[in-house]
Design a protein around this motif. Structure first.
Motif, mmCIF file in Angstrom:
data_model
loop_
_atom_site.group_PDB
_atom_site.id
_atom_site.type_symbol
_atom_site.label_atom_id
_atom_site.label_comp_id
_atom_site.label_asym_id
_atom_site.label_seq_id
_atom_site.Cartn_x
_atom_site.Cartn_y
_atom_site.Cartn_z
ATOM 1 N N ASP A 1 -4.651 -6.643 3.022
ATOM 2 C CA ASP A 1 -5.538 -5.702 3.693
ATOM 3 C C ASP A 1 -5.913 -6.312 5.033
ATOM 4 O OD1 ASP A 1 -7.106 -3.541 4.252
ATOM 5 O OD2 ASP A 1 -8.819 -4.207 3.053
ATOM 6 N N ARG B 1 -5.531 -11.156 -3.639
ATOM 7 C CA ARG B 1 -6.492 -10.050 -3.612
ATOM 8 C C ARG B 1 -6.600 -9.426 -5.004
ATOM 9 N NH1 ARG B 1 -8.485 -8.330 0.843
ATOM 10 N NH2 ARG B 1 -8.850 -6.238 -0.015
ATOM 11 N N SER C 1 -0.510 -7.886 -2.413
ATOM 12 C CA SER C 1 -1.541 -7.020 -1.839
ATOM 13 C C SER C 1 -2.126 -7.648 -0.583
ATOM 14 C CB SER C 1 -2.659 -6.773 -2.860
ATOM 15 O OG SER C 1 -2.184 -6.031 -3.950
ATOM 16 N N LYS D 1 0.831 -1.208 0.000
ATOM 17 C CA LYS D 1 0.000 0.000 0.000
ATOM 18 C C LYS D 1 0.863 1.255 0.000
ATOM 19 C CE LYS D 1 -4.129 -1.864 2.284
ATOM 20 N NZ LYS D 1 -5.074 -1.724 3.425
#
Length: 569
Positions: free
Chosen positions: A238, A263, A236, A204
């Motif tokens: 999260d 993702r 990626s 990110k």
């Protein structure tokens, strides 16, 4: 394994190809034969026991004579070797133990001069814990820009002395490690999906994105033709404020919304990489190592993304006609969805060599598909039928090389090498062994340095001992031993790869009904067919001119466990 493994008979050697200029074909990779080199175990020029770039350069004539289209070079970057080089200290340099940037440039020149392209491994999911960024993160306070390049979390429990979650790493053991803060106090925890020496990057963070674009250009400008992307499905992430337990994490669907794996946002990264690839003529390409649901694989292989993705389905199949046919049919359909070509793999640096897998008894092969239990026994239980394993491996390889798409070969399989099972614990190097005691002995058995000669301290790998012990039976499998045998496995590969280049067809095949459930036959578009007898009994040979066979035979019967290529009458 006792003594040398007997080599069956087959076809003749092929003279080295003449030097040639690389073509400007944008899609050269679609049906390429790619040879994976694990640099530390290929050839040692300086005698330190570790393979190096000059060692590889000294064997370019061998690679050219083999008839491959490209070399895939596993990590050669500066590394403490906590994970065989996949713990990278610096993405834009060469490990001084295996060479210099000048050595790299000379290797590229030698390969290109021999008509061989170069694919390099890129490891974007994590750095090593010795990387400048991670050292800066350790010296910086919580919440700093330096720490934001990685995934740091406060611990749980009193004083934060418990990890943020109970997650387990791929290599075994906890996936979180606690650091000591600059003031000496117990500090935050960082995520490492693999070894603790491999902290996961935070994709990110825009700085991470930009730095890898710089790395892509750095190697592309030096002549690299493509990139194999390690753990391509893991970049990626999260992570919610309340992290799920390991059990909850395992139960979550991997449909593009999983906190860690596969993702949907990961494809935004690869679209940016594609823009860099297309800055060059011919364009660079990437091949994703993405262990994802098959239906999601085409996204990684799309023209807007990396261009190609590994298909490991054939590697995971038993030596069985029905499984091979289903696997091929499914993956050709899957490749058509992405507009890419399929990839075919039987061995690599992470798995037990296919000659060994195919030599385990049927029941054991079913229960121990990847050979883990066999390795834990030191290769003694169950007993390996080495000759059967090699015969099946040769047949499977000839089948693989006849398929449309790219064939990825692993160093040493052209010598018919088996897995080295009885490596002393004191000599092992794979972190899986150290982090999973009694559960896995790791992957060292397929990474043992290659035998080039019948004698010597390391069978010609280098002037001294090799970094992993080589068994005595390597002598009979060496390049020197097989060069003189017209019927050796090495010369089978040479013949097949030469023919494959001459017979190159479009990316389709047509199944031919053989009339026997253990015989697979298919036709390529320019009039040649491949027939594989997976069974234990000879089967009728179709009409046509025999071009190459994995086992010798006379008459009109294909021997058991044998593949034949024929030109139709």
């Amino acid at each position: 394994m006792k003594g040398p493994i007997p080599l069956p008979h087959t076809s003749t050697a092929v003279a080295p190809l003449p030097s040639t200029e690389l073509s400007g074909d944008q899609h050269w990779w679609r049906q390429a034969a790619v040879y994976q080199i694990y640099p530390r175990s290929f050839a040692d020029a300086d005698g330190n026991g570790i393979g190096d770039l000059r060692g590889i350069a000294s064997r370019v004539d061998y690679l050219q004579g083999l008839g491959i289209d490209a070399v895939w070079l596993s990590p050669f970057y500066p590394s403490a070797l906590a994970d065989g080089g996949y713990d990278v200290d610096d993405y834009r340099d060469v490990d001084p133990k295996i060479g210099t940037l000048q050595d790299f440039d000379e290797l590229v020149k030698a390969l290109h001069g021999a008509g061989i392209r170069l694919i390099v491994d890129l490891v974007p999911n994590h750095t090593s814990d010795r990387h400048a960024w991670f050292r800066e993160a350790l010296e910086s306070p919580p919440g700093s820009a330096a720490r934001d390049r990685y995934i740091f979390r406060d611990g749980t429990g009193p004083g934060g002395d418990q990890p943020p979650s109970d997650w387990q790493s791929i290599f075994g053991g906890p996936a979180w490690t606690r650091i000591t803060e600059p003031d000496g106090s117990p500090g935050q925890w960082y995520l490492h999906s693999f070894a603790q020496e491999q902290p996961d990057l935070n994709w990110k963070n825009p700085e991470v994105h930009e730095d890898f674009l710089t790395t892509l250009r750095f190697w592309s400008d030096r002549g690299v033709d493509g990139f194999r992307v390690d753990v391509a499905h893991g970049l990626s992430k999260d992570l919610p404020e309340r992290l799920p337990t390991q059990a909850e994490l395992d139960a979550l669907p991997k449909d593009g919304t999983h906190p860690i794996w596969d993702r949907d946002e990961v494809h935004e990264i690869y679209r940016a990489w594609r823009e860099v690839f297309d800055e060059y003529t011919p364009a660079k390409f990437g091949v994703a190592e993405a262990w994802v649901d098959s239906a999601r694989r085409p996204q990684y292989a799309s023209p807007e993304g990396l261009g190609q993705a590994f298909n490991f389905d054939l590697l995971e199949a038993h030596f069985d006609a029905a499984q091979f046919r289903d696997t091929v049919t499914f993956n050709l359909e899957l490749a058509a969805q992405s507009g890419s070509s399929s990839t075919w793999v039987l061995s690599n640096h992470d798995v037990v060599r296919h000659a060994t897998r195919y030599g385990l008894p049927p029941k054991a092969a079913e229960e121990d598909k990847d050979g883990t239990y066999w390795l834990l026994s030191g290769g003694t239980a169950p007993e390996l039928d080495a000759a059967t394993g090699l015969r099946r491996a040769r047949a499977a390889t000839l089948f693989e090389l006849a398929l449309p798409g790219s064939a990825y070969l692993y160093q040493g399989e052209e010598l018919g090498l088996h897995e080295v099972a009885n490596i002393p614990d004191s000599a092992r190097q794979d972190p899986t062994f150290f982090r999973s005691p009694g559960v896995s002995v790791g992957r060292d058995g397929c990474r043992v340095p290659l035998p080039w000669s019948t004698s010597g301290a390391s069978f010609g790998f280098g002037p001294g001992e090799a970094h992993l012990p080589q068994p005595e039976w390597f002598s009979a499998h060496s390049v020197e031993a097989q060069e003189a045998q017209a019927d050796s496995t090495l010369n089978l590969y040479r013949s097949a790869l030469s023919l494959r280049r001459d017979l190159q067809a479009d990316e389709t095949l047509e199944w031919i009904e053989s009339g026997h459930r253990e015989v697979l036959a298919f036709r390529r578009s320019n009039g040649w067919i491949c027939v594989t007898n997976f069974g234990q009994q000879p089967q009728p040979l179709p009409e046509g001119e025999v071009l190459v066979s994995s086992e010798p035979f006379t008459g009109d019967q294909i021997p058991a466990e044998t593949t034949v290529w024929l030109r139709e009458p």
